[in-house]
Scaffold this active site. Sequence first.
Site, mmCIF file in Angstrom:
data_model
loop_
_atom_site.group_PDB
_atom_site.id
_atom_site.type_symbol
_atom_site.label_atom_id
_atom_site.label_comp_id
_atom_site.label_asym_id
_atom_site.label_seq_id
_atom_site.Cartn_x
_atom_site.Cartn_y
_atom_site.Cartn_z
ATOM 1 N N VAL A 36 -38.448 -3.235 19.257
ATOM 2 C CA VAL A 36 -38.528 -3.626 17.849
ATOM 3 C C VAL A 36 -37.784 -4.935 17.626
ATOM 4 C CG1 VAL A 36 -37.953 -2.869 15.502
ATOM 5 C CG2 VAL A 36 -38.488 -1.176 17.238
ATOM 6 N N CYS A 37 -38.289 -5.737 16.699
ATOM 7 C CA CYS A 37 -37.553 -6.919 16.215
ATOM 8 C C CYS A 37 -37.814 -7.003 14.711
ATOM 9 C CB CYS A 37 -37.980 -8.179 16.962
ATOM 10 S SG CYS A 37 -39.675 -8.703 16.634
ATOM 11 N N ALA A 38 -37.698 -8.168 14.133
ATOM 12 C CA ALA A 38 -37.904 -8.300 12.682
ATOM 13 C C ALA A 38 -39.384 -8.254 12.322
ATOM 14 C CB ALA A 38 -37.290 -9.602 12.176
#
Length: 195
Positions: free
Chosen positions: A65-67
């Site tokens: 996951v990231c932004a």
Amino acid sequence: MAALTELTPAQAHPRLAALTVVDVRSPGEYAAGHVPGALNIPLDRLDLALPALRTVAARGELLVVCASGNRSGRACEALAAAGIPAATLVGGTSAWAAAGHEVQRPEGAPARAPWAMDRQVRFAAGGLVLAGVVVDLVRPGARWVSAAVGAGLVFSAVTNTCAMGSLLSRLPYNRPRPGQAADLEATLATLTEAH
């Protein structure tokens, strides 16, 4: 290269307990809010975590996951190159929160979170381009600063890398604060313990 495995927030949410979630944003971004149970391994430190991630992936599914999904996509490509299967969360933490799912914040996290890295990069690049144009009015030749930033942005898009993002991630507000549980060694130890 094989197609990138993607999970939407709607697909990932009911499976969250069975997934090992790794957040590849900067510690500051992670502290601003993350998918529940996510462990923070910044993208620029991913290579140090490969042995632990290989162990985790052998036990079950890995979700990165990231932004927005861009950095997690790059992380999944790097993991695939190392023989580690992983999926990326489509739309990242932003899409997760927009879908109404819970977002955790570490205890003691700052009330005001740093901007997402892509926003920081846009601000820095835009500021440098604007400064180059304005200074060029007084000091001819400064427009080449703007040209260099533009060339860097094109290179960044073509290679799907971001040197400016890497530099910005080293700034103090993007680093963990003392006492936060964002220490990479502790994270790696947590990963290698049996889930």
